[in-house]
Design an enzyme around this catalytic site. Sequence first.
Site, PDB file in Angstrom:
ATOM      1  CB  CYS A  94      -0.999   0.044   1.161  1.00 43.66           C
ATOM      2  SG  CYS A  94      -2.299   1.247   0.912  1.00 43.66           S
ATOM      3  CG  HIS A 219      -3.086  -2.974   3.892  1.00 48.98           C
ATOM      4  ND1 HIS A 219      -2.338  -2.202   4.758  1.00 48.98           N
ATOM      5  CD2 HIS A 219      -3.926  -2.098   3.034  1.00 48.98           C
ATOM      6  CE1 HIS A 219      -2.364  -1.155   4.491  1.00 48.98           C
ATOM      7  NE2 HIS A 219      -3.408  -0.908   3.543  1.00 48.98           N
ATOM      8  CD  GLU A 221      -0.200  -5.066   6.272  1.00 48.45           C
ATOM      9  OE1 GLU A 221      -0.355  -5.595   5.068  1.00 48.45           O
ATOM     10  OE2 GLU A 221      -0.560  -3.748   6.202  1.00 48.45           O
TER      11      GLU A 221
END
Length: 255
Positions: A94, A219, A221
């Site tokens: 990102c 993302h 994560e």
Amino acid sequence: MQSVYFDNMIVGVLALQGAFVEHIRYFHDAVKEGKLTHYGIKFVEVKTVEQLRKCHALVIPGGESTSISYIAERTGLLGELRDFCSRKPVWGTCAGLIFLSNQIENGNPGQKCLGGLDISVVRNAFGRQSDLFQQSCNFSLFARGLSHFRAVFIRAPVVNEINVLQPSREVVGPATLSANGITVNFAAASEEPVKVLYALKGGLVVAVRQGKTLGTSFHPELSGDSSFHGWFLKEFVIPGARIPAQCQSQTWQVE
Ligand SMILES: *[C@@H]1O[C@H](CO)[C@@H](O)[C@H](O)[C@H]1NC(C)=O
């Protein structure tokens, strides 16, 4: 059977701003779930030049790309990060993808980028209506087994041009362009071309790779699934592991 322990790999996560804690947690999960513990990879937060210099690979997390750029500049990390990107594996997610680019189409005044990927990006490319969305993506063409990955997009950028080179004052490589009798030299981030790994419907490019540099506009994560982190370790980090001399003559096996 596990017979080798590589105690020589450090993966840094740039910790100036944004989602660095999550990346570190996902890497720990990926090591456990991917049975990679015998590599002895360490994951550390990177806030200083000294910490960066110890790393073998780096992740630049999501967050606010302008803030990351300003803080990197203020803390004297910018030049060191550019140098790191030219030599070692780096993954930007990102805002990290924006920071890794060569050109930001709608950047803020003074916003800097690292030039680790020969791409141009557009920030907040999906507009206000789709600030946040998620989509199941089939990444198995480049990452084996990742056929249902839940990609989370938050004010996500897209790659709007690839193979965008960076004007350079130094003479680098054979690429020169003559404009109005002035020779401008363009520097490529790597000898490798930029490859599009994944595009959404409509052709919006959200994952690219150039040699040892990876950029994703989503993302991983925040996906609830550490398998993308596991893929990054296996594809970008572990191949660079030095096998300790005492192990080189042994037969060894990794899973
Ligand atoms: C994912 O893509 C691969 C390669 O194109 C294909 O073989 C596979 O069937 C796809 N899987 C899903 C769940 O769509």
